[in-house]
Scaffold this active site. Structure first.
Site, short mmCIF file in Angstrom:
data_model
loop_
_atom_site.label_atom_id
_atom_site.label_comp_id
_atom_site.label_asym_id
_atom_site.label_seq_id
_atom_site.Cartn_x
_atom_site.Cartn_y
_atom_site.Cartn_z
CB SER A 1 75.70 57.61 65.03
OG SER A 1 74.79 56.81 64.31
CG HIS B 1 78.21 53.82 61.93
ND1 HIS B 1 77.83 55.00 61.32
CD2 HIS B 1 77.55 53.79 63.12
CE1 HIS B 1 76.99 55.66 62.10
NE2 HIS B 1 76.80 54.95 63.19
#
Length: 245
Positions: A88, A222
């Site tokens: 990320s 995610h």
């Protein structure tokens, strides 16, 4: 204070892996990786300022400046192959650190980019840093990997949300600069149900390196890496030519 944490030192390891946490994350995100990795791999995690044992230090505001400082801290570890892993927000810092190391004549052996679009793709959506506390918490919970009940605690919010917000501001302030291209091999990693770092957007990291590129998708959102740690580490070992643990 040092940028790096290594809870499981392995001075005999043939290769080192340095891991960059997500926005709002800290080195503890990788606390289990060292023991789970092959004895031939020594795992380090970057500890960003403004959190955990660096809580009293100013937060990061400039990704490139932070990357230059991290690259300087990593220089003593380049006596053997050094790979970088970013998840990320960590992909931005890992990428910029890779460029900084390359400029020093010490390109990383491999760059792993996980759960984030390639840095030359602009995200036109609003920045979560601009939301109020409830909106920011909702954004974190939507991505997964965050305990919503814990963030309902006012004291915890007061401690955590300032550096989470600062991380999102750092992301928003970052802009890709065309120029030097990576020479290192790059592996793109994505959760197949990740609404942010989609498989298609992660695939476009291939456009930023002159080295070989591979793409691997995992089942998950995610934060697929929390549930797919064993599979992910197997992929990393394979890419580095290290027998699995």
């Amino acid at each position: 204070m040092s940028w790096l944490r290594c809870p499981d030192p392995r001075p005999w390891a043939t290769t080192r892996l340095v891991c960059f946490p997500h926005a709002g994350g800290s080195a503890v995100a990788y606390r289990t990786w060292g023991k789970a990795a092959s004895p031939a791999l020594e795992v380090h995690a970057v500890q960003y300022p403004g959190r955990a044992d660096r809580i009293r230090e100013p937060v990061m505001t400039d990704a490139r400046q932070a990357a230059r400082l991290i690259a300087a801290a990593l220089a003593p570890l380049t006596d053997r192959p050094l790979a970088l892993f970013g998840h990320s927000m960590g992909t931005i810092l890992a990428y910029e650190t890779a460029l900084a190391l390359q400029a020093r004549g010490m390109p990383p052996a491999h760059l792993f980019v996980s759960g984030a679009p390639a840095v030359h793709l602009r995200d036109e959506k609003g920045n979560p840093a601009d939301k109020d506390d409830d909106g920011l918490v909702a954004e974190l919970v939507k991505l997964g990997g965050t305990d919503a009940a814990a963030l309902a605690d006012p004291e915890l919010r007061e401690l955590v949300l300032p550096y989470v917000r600062a991380d999102y501001r750092l992301i928003g302030a970052y802009a890709y600069r065309p120029g030097a291209r990576l020479t290192s091999p790059v592996t793109g990693l994505a959760g197949d149900a990740d609404p942010h770092g989609t498989v298609e957007k992660v695939a476009r990291w291939a456009e930023l390196t002159d080295g070989p590129f591979e793409l691997k998708a995992f089942s998950g959102d995610h934060f697929y890496l929390n549930d797919r740690q064993e599979e992910l580490l197997a992929e990393i070992h394979g890419a580095l030519g290290i027998p699995a643990a």
